[in-house]
Design a protein around this motif. Structure first.
Motif, PDB file in Angstrom:
ATOM      1  N   GLN A   1       8.393  -4.221  16.222  1.00  0.00           N
ATOM      2  CA  GLN A   1       8.763  -5.362  15.381  1.00  0.00           C
ATOM      3  C   GLN A   1       8.892  -5.016  13.900  1.00  0.00           C
ATOM      4  OE1 GLN A   1       5.993  -8.612  15.680  1.00  0.00           O
ATOM      5  NE2 GLN A   1       4.236  -7.256  15.804  1.00  0.00           N
ATOM      6  N   LEU A   2       8.336  -3.878  13.473  1.00  0.00           N
ATOM      7  CA  LEU A   2       8.501  -3.448  12.079  1.00  0.00           C
ATOM      8  C   LEU A   2       9.339  -2.167  11.983  1.00  0.00           C
ATOM      9  CD1 LEU A   2       4.882  -4.099  10.738  1.00  0.00           C
ATOM     10  CD2 LEU A   2       6.900  -5.556  10.501  1.00  0.00           C
ATOM     11  N   ALA A   3      10.056  -1.847  13.051  1.00  0.00           N
ATOM     12  CA  ALA A   3      10.867  -0.629  13.072  1.00  0.00           C
ATOM     13  C   ALA A   3      11.875  -0.627  11.937  1.00  0.00           C
ATOM     14  CB  ALA A   3      11.582  -0.496  14.415  1.00  0.00           C
ATOM     15  N   LYS A   4      12.019   0.506  11.323  1.00  0.00           N
ATOM     16  CA  LYS A   4      12.957   0.732  10.219  1.00  0.00           C
ATOM     17  C   LYS A   4      12.613  -0.079   8.981  1.00  0.00           C
ATOM     18  CE  LYS A   4      16.650   2.122  13.274  1.00  0.00           C
ATOM     19  NZ  LYS A   4      17.997   1.930  13.744  1.00  0.00           N
ATOM     20  N   ARG A   5      11.405  -0.597   8.904  1.00  0.00           N
ATOM     21  CA  ARG A   5      10.957  -1.342   7.723  1.00  0.00           C
ATOM     22  C   ARG A   5      10.141  -0.419   6.832  1.00  0.00           C
ATOM     23  NH1 ARG A   5      13.089  -6.322   6.723  1.00  0.00           N
ATOM     24  NH2 ARG A   5      13.314  -7.488   8.634  1.00  0.00           N
ATOM     25  N   ARG A   6      10.488  -0.412   5.564  1.00  0.00           N
ATOM     26  CA  ARG A   6       9.753   0.376   4.566  1.00  0.00           C
ATOM     27  C   ARG A   6       8.798  -0.563   3.843  1.00  0.00           C
ATOM     28  NH1 ARG A   6      12.435   2.484   0.387  1.00  0.00           N
ATOM     29  NH2 ARG A   6      10.871   4.087   0.178  1.00  0.00           N
ATOM     30  N   ILE A   7       7.519  -0.280   3.986  1.00  0.00           N
ATOM     31  CA  ILE A   7       6.483  -1.117   3.385  1.00  0.00           C
ATOM     32  C   ILE A   7       5.673  -0.271   2.419  1.00  0.00           C
ATOM     33  CG2 ILE A   7       4.406  -2.482   3.829  1.00  0.00           C
ATOM     34  CD1 ILE A   7       5.629  -3.207   6.555  1.00  0.00           C
ATOM     35  N   ALA A   8       5.456  -0.791   1.230  1.00  0.00           N
ATOM     36  CA  ALA A   8       4.555  -0.162   0.263  1.00  0.00           C
ATOM     37  C   ALA A   8       3.227  -0.900   0.349  1.00  0.00           C
ATOM     38  CB  ALA A   8       5.120  -0.250  -1.148  1.00  0.00           C
ATOM     39  N   LEU A   9       2.151  -0.173   0.588  1.00  0.00           N
ATOM     40  CA  LEU A   9       0.817  -0.763   0.565  1.00  0.00           C
ATOM     41  C   LEU A   9       0.181  -0.400  -0.763  1.00  0.00           C
ATOM     42  CD1 LEU A   9      -1.431  -2.355   1.995  1.00  0.00           C
ATOM     43  CD2 LEU A   9      -2.364  -0.131   2.691  1.00  0.00           C
ATOM     44  N   ALA A  10      -0.018  -1.395  -1.612  1.00  0.00           N
ATOM     45  CA  ALA A  10      -0.627  -1.208  -2.921  1.00  0.00           C
ATOM     46  C   ALA A  10      -2.117  -1.507  -2.801  1.00  0.00           C
ATOM     47  CB  ALA A  10       0.031  -2.128  -3.940  1.00  0.00           C
ATOM     48  N   VAL A  11      -2.931  -0.505  -3.084  1.00  0.00           N
ATOM     49  CA  VAL A  11      -4.379  -0.608  -2.922  1.00  0.00           C
ATOM     50  C   VAL A  11      -5.025  -0.680  -4.300  1.00  0.00           C
ATOM     51  CG1 VAL A  11      -6.419   0.492  -1.933  1.00  0.00           C
ATOM     52  CG2 VAL A  11      -4.194   0.764  -0.804  1.00  0.00           C
ATOM     53  N   CYS A  12      -5.819  -1.733  -4.509  1.00  0.00           N
ATOM     54  CA  CYS A  12      -6.523  -1.912  -5.778  1.00  0.00           C
ATOM     55  C   CYS A  12      -7.992  -1.534  -5.614  1.00  0.00           C
ATOM     56  CB  CYS A  12      -6.414  -3.369  -6.237  1.00  0.00           C
ATOM     57  SG  CYS A  12      -4.725  -3.938  -6.447  1.00  0.00           S
TER      58      CYS A  12
ATOM     59  N   ALA B   1       3.062  -3.572 -16.676  1.00  0.00           N
ATOM     60  CA  ALA B   1       3.369  -2.493 -15.743  1.00  0.00           C
ATOM     61  C   ALA B   1       2.810  -1.189 -16.309  1.00  0.00           C
ATOM     62  CB  ALA B   1       4.874  -2.404 -15.516  1.00  0.00           C
ATOM     63  N   ASP B   2       1.495  -1.005 -16.168  1.00  0.00           N
ATOM     64  CA  ASP B   2       0.848   0.143 -16.791  1.00  0.00           C
ATOM     65  C   ASP B   2       0.256   1.143 -15.804  1.00  0.00           C
ATOM     66  OD1 ASP B   2      -1.263  -1.395 -15.889  1.00  0.00           O
ATOM     67  OD2 ASP B   2      -2.394  -1.313 -17.767  1.00  0.00           O
ATOM     68  N   ASN B   3       0.528   0.967 -14.517  1.00  0.00           N
ATOM     69  CA  ASN B   3       0.096   1.950 -13.525  1.00  0.00           C
ATOM     70  C   ASN B   3       1.089   1.921 -12.362  1.00  0.00           C
ATOM     71  OD1 ASN B   3      -0.841   0.026 -11.438  1.00  0.00           O
ATOM     72  ND2 ASN B   3      -2.567  -0.384 -12.809  1.00  0.00           N
ATOM     73  N   ALA B   4       0.879   2.764 -11.373  1.00  0.00           N
ATOM     74  CA  ALA B   4       1.843   2.874 -10.271  1.00  0.00           C
ATOM     75  C   ALA B   4       1.997   1.565  -9.507  1.00  0.00           C
ATOM     76  CB  ALA B   4       1.434   4.004  -9.324  1.00  0.00           C
ATOM     77  N   VAL B   5       0.893   0.843  -9.291  1.00  0.00           N
ATOM     78  CA  VAL B   5       0.952  -0.405  -8.525  1.00  0.00           C
ATOM     79  C   VAL B   5       1.641  -1.511  -9.315  1.00  0.00           C
ATOM     80  CG1 VAL B   5      -0.451  -2.275  -7.560  1.00  0.00           C
ATOM     81  CG2 VAL B   5      -0.987   0.108  -7.000  1.00  0.00           C
ATOM     82  N   THR B   6       1.243  -1.720 -10.549  1.00  0.00           N
ATOM     83  CA  THR B   6       1.836  -2.820 -11.320  1.00  0.00           C
ATOM     84  C   THR B   6       3.306  -2.553 -11.643  1.00  0.00           C
ATOM     85  OG1 THR B   6       0.923  -1.905 -13.385  1.00  0.00           O
ATOM     86  CG2 THR B   6      -0.362  -3.629 -12.268  1.00  0.00           C
ATOM     87  N   THR B   7       3.683  -1.301 -11.801  1.00  0.00           N
ATOM     88  CA  THR B   7       5.088  -0.972 -12.019  1.00  0.00           C
ATOM     89  C   THR B   7       5.889  -1.167 -10.737  1.00  0.00           C
ATOM     90  OG1 THR B   7       4.445   0.584 -13.758  1.00  0.00           O
ATOM     91  CG2 THR B   7       6.681   0.796 -12.875  1.00  0.00           C
ATOM     92  N   LEU B   8       5.305  -0.795  -9.595  1.00  0.00           N
ATOM     93  CA  LEU B   8       5.929  -1.054  -8.292  1.00  0.00           C
ATOM     94  C   LEU B   8       6.202  -2.548  -8.131  1.00  0.00           C
ATOM     95  CD1 LEU B   8       6.554  -0.361  -5.222  1.00  0.00           C
ATOM     96  CD2 LEU B   8       4.113  -0.756  -4.849  1.00  0.00           C
ATOM     97  N   VAL B   9       5.211  -3.373  -8.429  1.00  0.00           N
ATOM     98  CA  VAL B   9       5.355  -4.825  -8.276  1.00  0.00           C
ATOM     99  C   VAL B   9       6.408  -5.364  -9.248  1.00  0.00           C
ATOM    100  CG1 VAL B   9       4.168  -7.051  -8.504  1.00  0.00           C
ATOM    101  CG2 VAL B   9       3.045  -5.140  -7.325  1.00  0.00           C
ATOM    102  N   ALA B  10       6.398  -4.881 -10.481  1.00  0.00           N
ATOM    103  CA  ALA B  10       7.396  -5.339 -11.456  1.00  0.00           C
ATOM    104  C   ALA B  10       8.810  -5.017 -10.972  1.00  0.00           C
ATOM    105  CB  ALA B  10       7.133  -4.699 -12.814  1.00  0.00           C
ATOM    106  N   ALA B  11       9.003  -3.821 -10.427  1.00  0.00           N
ATOM    107  CA  ALA B  11      10.328  -3.445  -9.914  1.00  0.00           C
ATOM    108  C   ALA B  11      10.710  -4.305  -8.714  1.00  0.00           C
ATOM    109  CB  ALA B  11      10.341  -1.960  -9.541  1.00  0.00           C
ATOM    110  N   GLN B  12       9.747  -4.563  -7.825  1.00  0.00           N
ATOM    111  CA  GLN B  12      10.018  -5.385  -6.636  1.00  0.00           C
ATOM    112  C   GLN B  12      10.382  -6.809  -7.063  1.00  0.00           C
ATOM    113  OE1 GLN B  12      10.113  -3.924  -3.682  1.00  0.00           O
ATOM    114  NE2 GLN B  12       9.724  -5.435  -2.113  1.00  0.00           N
ATOM    115  N   LEU B  13       9.635  -7.361  -8.026  1.00  0.00           N
ATOM    116  CA  LEU B  13       9.954  -8.699  -8.540  1.00  0.00           C
ATOM    117  C   LEU B  13      11.327  -8.710  -9.207  1.00  0.00           C
ATOM    118  CD1 LEU B  13       6.506  -9.769 -10.045  1.00  0.00           C
ATOM    119  CD2 LEU B  13       7.731 -10.925  -8.184  1.00  0.00           C
ATOM    120  N   GLY B  14      11.651  -7.641  -9.925  1.00  0.00           N
ATOM    121  CA  GLY B  14      12.945  -7.536 -10.594  1.00  0.00           C
ATOM    122  C   GLY B  14      14.110  -7.507  -9.617  1.00  0.00           C
ATOM    123  N   ARG B  15      13.835  -7.063  -8.394  1.00  0.00           N
ATOM    124  CA  ARG B  15      14.870  -7.039  -7.354  1.00  0.00           C
ATOM    125  C   ARG B  15      14.829  -8.298  -6.485  1.00  0.00           C
ATOM    126  NH1 ARG B  15      13.249  -1.517  -7.293  1.00  0.00           N
ATOM    127  NH2 ARG B  15      15.010  -0.160  -7.691  1.00  0.00           N
TER     128      ARG B  15
END
Length: 184
Positions: free
Chosen positions: A16-27, A109-123
């Motif tokens: 059910q998640l085949a071919k899905r790219r998921i980023a897991l952001a760990v805090c 966006a000052d670390n890898a996770v917050t920058t990832l989220v900012a880019a995802q929101l921007g898209r």
């Protein structure tokens, strides 16, 4: 003859998640120890999972552990490869701390996770936030404001009921269900 599963492999449960790219952001928080189980469960359903870590997450779990679980390098800093700017089918922030939720809502966006989220929101691509924290932190007025702002931008939240004055990680099946729902 039964198929062998390598040490890093997982036994497929579904596609059910085949071919899905998921980023897991760990805090940073004790819930970070569940991230290996989360990654492996997502992979059991066909997802390709890339782990991202905040600087404080490395107090609880290592990039190497997440690389073992995901077969992808654990990204714990902004780098020249700009992995944090890639589009993903879904970004899951689990566990999500008050600090990271606030930064994401304020566009910091000052670390890898917050920058990832900012880019995802921007898209305008989907994000699932799974808060884990002490109830007093969840009751802080800023939490509600930041949550509402992120939800207005299309971000989904999966919040477990308090247990022992803490908001803990949901069961894997509940988290999987929320991921599938976000991707519909």
């Amino acid at each position: 003859m039964k198929a062998q599963v390598s040490d890093r492999g997982v036994k497929a449960k579904s596609k059910q998640l085949a071919k899905r790219r998921i980023a897991l952001a760990v805090c940073g928080g004790i819930g970070a120890v569940d991230s290996i189980k989360i990654i492996r469960e997502l992979r059991r359903h066909g997802a390709e999972v890339t782990p991202f870590l905040t600087p404080s997450a490395t107090d609880f779990i290592t990039p190497l552990s997440l690389e073992w679980a995901s077969h992808q390098k654990g990204i714990d800093r902004l780098g020249a490869g700009a992995e944090h700017l890639e589009p993903f089918d879904l970004v899951v922030i689990a566990p999500a701390t008050l600090n990271t939720i606030a930064k994401c809502a304020l566009g910091i966006a000052d670390n890898a996770v917050t920058t990832l989220v900012a880019a995802q929101l921007g898209r305008h691509l989907p994000i699932l936030v799974v808060p884990t924290m002490n109830v007093q932190l969840q009751n802080h007025p800023a939490y509600k404001d930041h949550r509402e702002r992120l939800m207005n931008w299309g971000t989904q939240f999966l919040e477990s009921p308090p247990e022992e004055d803490r908001i803990k990680m949901p069961e894997l099946a509940e988290l999987l269900g929320a991921v599938v729902q976000c991707l519909k």
